[in-house]
Write a protein that holds these residues in place. Structure first.
Motif, PDB file in Angstrom:
ATOM      1  N   ARG A 139       0.835  -1.207   0.000  1.00 21.58           N
ATOM      2  CA  ARG A 139       0.000   0.000   0.000  1.00 21.58           C
ATOM      3  C   ARG A 139       0.864   1.249   0.000  1.00 21.58           C
ATOM      4  O   ARG A 139       0.562   2.221  -0.704  1.00 21.58           O
ATOM      5  CB  ARG A 139      -0.917  -0.015   1.226  1.00 21.58           C
ATOM      6  N   ALA A 170      -7.066   0.692  -8.279  1.00 24.13           N
ATOM      7  CA  ALA A 170      -6.904   0.026  -6.988  1.00 24.13           C
ATOM      8  C   ALA A 170      -6.954  -1.499  -7.113  1.00 24.13           C
ATOM      9  O   ALA A 170      -6.115  -2.214  -6.551  1.00 24.13           O
ATOM     10  CB  ALA A 170      -7.981   0.508  -6.014  1.00 24.13           C
ATOM     11  N   ALA A 245      -6.835  -7.277   0.120  1.00 22.25           N
ATOM     12  CA  ALA A 245      -7.883  -6.274  -0.070  1.00 22.25           C
ATOM     13  C   ALA A 245      -8.252  -5.609   1.245  1.00 22.25           C
ATOM     14  O   ALA A 245      -8.511  -4.399   1.295  1.00 22.25           O
ATOM     15  CB  ALA A 245      -9.112  -6.920  -0.701  1.00 22.25           C
ATOM     16  N   SER A 249      -7.335  -1.659   1.379  1.00 24.38           N
ATOM     17  CA  SER A 249      -8.521  -0.785   1.355  1.00 24.38           C
ATOM     18  C   SER A 249      -8.876  -0.259   2.734  1.00 24.38           C
ATOM     19  O   SER A 249      -9.844   0.488   2.882  1.00 24.38           O
ATOM     20  CB  SER A 249      -9.720  -1.549   0.788  1.00 24.38           C
ATOM     21  N   THR A 259     -12.339  -2.450  -4.487  1.00 21.20           N
ATOM     22  CA  THR A 259     -11.624  -3.627  -3.988  1.00 21.20           C
ATOM     23  C   THR A 259     -12.491  -4.414  -3.007  1.00 21.20           C
ATOM     24  O   THR A 259     -11.977  -5.084  -2.107  1.00 21.20           O
ATOM     25  CB  THR A 259     -10.312  -3.222  -3.305  1.00 21.20           C
TER      26      THR A 259
END
Length: 312
Positions: A139, A170, A245, A249, A259
């Motif tokens: 990330r 994303a 995910a 996210s 996502t």
């Protein structure tokens, strides 16, 4: 009557003798049997029952029949979006992962020195890729001021977007993380490549076949059993992806549900909204989806998998 009694006694004696002979085996199997019934079959049957109920873990379950399943496919927009996101992820990450894995396996199969070292290095991402730490690092790398933009793309004078915060990109950043974990597939491909006799390639050279023709006429056909195994395993794993995910996210499936993986939405329904009955229904639908894909792959395998006996 006496013959019947004698027969029953004979059967009883035989059963006692079989039990005595196999008692050690049954004793060793006992932990597995306890595990399969208490930790696998029991929870599965319990979740199947809960899928037909309204249950929030705070009050007794209430039987509602097929309402959870009807709501999923008729009134839950987020559910349909989760299906779309998950299917997109599966059909992008799995081909990418298998392509990377096969390419690296073929490079390692060229007789490089220190093969064990390279094999270990390429397998490390698989060991670490599903961890929370690597997801957090990924990330950071794909953020607006991360290494991808500031180090890689800046060399070409291009300022990339915030990959994980932009709904256009994303999901694909998560797919790249999944594809980066190609180590297990690579090891399996490498084992399969080493089983192909080198004489086939030598004979094809005599016939004037180049590398590309050898790849499509020798390597791929003889590697199809291994390819079948990798496809099935990776598709099952991709449908169940969750950690990447969830971390990337922030546990929301954002931005704008881009996502929102199926398993993430299932988690949100079960442990955030406490709709455990609905989450159980989602889990059983996922089981059916994975089973259908697996069955279709195996049914189609007779047309493209070569086991060395003429293709069937």
């Amino acid at each position: 009557m006496n013959s019947i009694v004698a027969t029953d006694k004979g059967r009883g004696h035989k059963l006692r003798r079989l039990w005595k002979e196999n008692s050690a085996a049954y004793l060793f199997l006992l932990p597995w049997l306890i595990g399969i019934f208490l930790l696998t079959l029991g929870p599965m049957l319990s979740s199947l029952y809960l899928s037909f109920t309204k249950y929030d873990m705070l009050k007794p379950s209430e039987w509602i029949g097929m309402d959870n399943y009807r709501t999923m496919f008729t009134n839950d927009v987020h559910y349909m979006n989760a299906l779309k996101v998950t299917f997109t992820f599966v059909f992008t990450s799995v081909p990418l992962k298998l392509a990377f894995a096969l390419a690296i396996a073929m490079l390692l199969n060229m007789g490089l020195r220190g093969l064990g070292i390279y094999r270990t290095l390429y397998y490390i991402p698989t060991l670490l890729g599903g961890s929370v730490a690597i997801s957090v690092l990924w990330r950071k790398m794909f953020s607006a001021d991360g290494a991808v933009n500031q180090v890689m793309l800046s060399l070409f004078g291009y300022q990339g977007p915030d990959w994980v915060a932009n709904p256009k990109y994303a999901l694909y950043s998560v797919s790249m993380l999944a594809a980066w974990q190609f180590g297990s597939s690579m090891i399996i491909f490498l084992a399969g490549l080493k089983q192909i006799p080198y004489e086939y390639y030598e004979a094809s050279k005599v016939d004037g076949a180049g590398k590309i023709r050898q790849f499509f006429n020798i390597t791929i056909p003889l590697l199809t059993p291994v390819l079948l195994f990798n496809i099935v395993i990776q598709i099952i794993g991709a449908f169940q992806s969750f950690t990447q995910a969830f971390i990337i996210s922030g546990g929301t499936g954002g931005p704008i549900d881009s996502t929102l993986f199926y398993t993430l939405y299932l988690y949100m329904k079960g442990f955030t909204s406490f709709q455990m009955g609905y989450a159980s229904a989602m889990a059983w639908v996922l089981l059916v989806i994975i089973s259908i894909f697996t069955a279709l792959i195996f049914l189609s395998s007779k047309y493209w998998v070569n086991y060395g006996d003429g293709g069937n």
